[in-house]
Scaffold this active site. Structure first.
Site, short mmCIF file in Angstrom:
data_model
loop_
_atom_site.label_atom_id
_atom_site.label_comp_id
_atom_site.label_asym_id
_atom_site.label_seq_id
_atom_site.Cartn_x
_atom_site.Cartn_y
_atom_site.Cartn_z
N GLU A 1 11.23 -14.86 -34.76
CA GLU A 1 12.09 -15.57 -35.71
C GLU A 1 13.12 -16.36 -34.93
O GLU A 1 13.97 -15.79 -34.24
CB GLU A 1 12.77 -14.61 -36.70
N HIS B 1 20.26 -10.84 -33.51
CA HIS B 1 20.24 -11.29 -34.90
C HIS B 1 21.45 -12.14 -35.26
O HIS B 1 21.33 -13.23 -35.78
CB HIS B 1 20.17 -10.07 -35.82
N HIS C 1 9.98 -4.63 -38.45
CA HIS C 1 11.15 -5.52 -38.58
C HIS C 1 12.17 -5.23 -37.48
O HIS C 1 12.60 -4.08 -37.33
CB HIS C 1 11.76 -5.29 -39.96
N ASP D 1 14.40 -11.46 -33.60
CA ASP D 1 15.22 -12.67 -33.77
C ASP D 1 15.61 -13.21 -32.39
O ASP D 1 16.02 -12.44 -31.53
CB ASP D 1 16.48 -12.30 -34.55
N GLU E 1 8.42 -8.19 -35.39
CA GLU E 1 9.29 -9.33 -35.68
C GLU E 1 10.58 -9.12 -34.93
O GLU E 1 11.09 -7.98 -34.88
CB GLU E 1 9.58 -9.40 -37.20
O1 G3P Z 1 11.82 -12.64 -40.48
C1 G3P Z 1 12.01 -11.78 -41.56
C2 G3P Z 1 13.42 -11.25 -41.63
O2 G3P Z 1 13.77 -10.74 -40.38
C3 G3P Z 1 14.43 -12.28 -42.08
O3 G3P Z 1 15.71 -11.77 -42.27
O4 G3P Z 1 18.05 -11.33 -41.57
O5 G3P Z 1 16.30 -9.67 -41.06
O6 G3P Z 1 16.37 -11.83 -39.83
P1 G3P Z 1 16.64 -11.13 -41.13
MG MG Z 2 14.61 -11.55 -38.58
#
Ligand code: G3P
Ligand code: MG
Length: 250
Positions: A117, A57, A15, A44, A42
């Site tokens: 993402e 993010h 993450h 953002d 993953e």
């Molecule tokens: O993509 C999964 C997760 O990253 C979604 O929440 O806020 O961590 O981007 P967030």
């Molecule tokens: Mg995310």
């Protein structure tokens, strides 16, 4: 339609690159995730003022850099003058904001897969979906597996679908899964749902899998819960704990 989406990706996904161990959404984090055996990351992605896809993010710069205010008001050159590592720890001071292009180069060279993402700045949903999908399509043209695009924003996913229809997509859901999820996935041409762990039950996972869609769950930081979700038939698990929940120890 008879759907049976296959999850071609690794089951464990780091993450934001390396969770909280290194500054999120930086190349340093993605290196740490890779060094700990993770084969999928993953991160953002949103747009700079000059429409370059970059990893970040929040809409605001304040939490994860020494800058202030809305990131999308700055050009890539302006963002590149900021420090995205020192807020985390001095060991990472000077860490720059990564472009999607630099992350594509690293992940391709290291045979690591990506979940991009799409995290648009508020108001910028369709343009971000379109630009990120076009960039991903070009950057990963030679990849063994294309990146998985995901978003909480249906407008972003719709724009991504129009721009690069062959890239796989998943719909992120923040809290409770709406009853019309099958229609939403069908409309957006998504392979599945990426869900918040707090709103996931065995019955829900079974219902999604039975309809031939995939399920990935964020953010799971207990090894026992990772095993339970995989036993229920979940396809992917996002974790922050890249040094303790390792792909080789599951
Ligand atoms: O993509 C999964 C997760 O990253 C979604 O929440 O806020 O961590 O981007 P967030
Ligand atoms: Mg995310």
């Amino acid at each position: 339609p008879s759907l049976n989406h296959h999850w071609p990706y690794p089951a464990l996904i780091a993450h934001r690159g390396a969770g909280k161990i290194a500054p999120e959404n930086t190349l340093a984090a993605i290196r740490v995730g890779t060094q700990n055996g993770f084969r999928m990351m993953e991160y953002d992605v949103k747009l700079s003022r000059d429409a370059v896809p970059v990893l970040l993010h929040d809409d605001q710069l304040d939490r994860t850099s020494n800058g202030q205010g809305i990131a999308s008001r700055l050009t890539l050159a302006e963002l590149s003058a900021l420090d995205f590592g020192a807020w985390h720890s001095s060991a990472y001071s000077g860490e720059p904001i990564p472009t999607l292009s630099s992350i594509a180069a690293f992940t391709l060279a290291n045979q690591v897969h990506s979940n991009i993402e799409i995290k648009p700045t508020t108001g910028d949903e369709a343009e971000t979906g379109r630009r990120v999908a076009l960039a991903a399509q070009a950057l990963w043209a030679q990849a063994s597996l294309p990146p998985l695009l995901s978003s909480f924003s249906e407008a972003a996913l719709e724009a991504a679908q129009q721009a690069a229809p062959t890239l796989p997509r998943a719909l992120l859901i923040e809290e409770d899964v709406p009853a019309d999820w099958p229609e939403r996935l069908e409309r957006l041409g998504c392979m599945g749902l990426n869900l918040n762990d707090r709103f996931v039950s065995q019955a829900l996972v079974q219902a999604i899998r039975q309809k031939g869609y995939t399920v990935a769950v964020w953010t799971v930081n207990e090894a026992e819960r990772v095993r339970e979700l995989l036993d229920w038939g979940c396809n992917g698990i996002f974790t922050d704990k890249v040094t303790t929940i390792r792909p080789d120890t599951l």
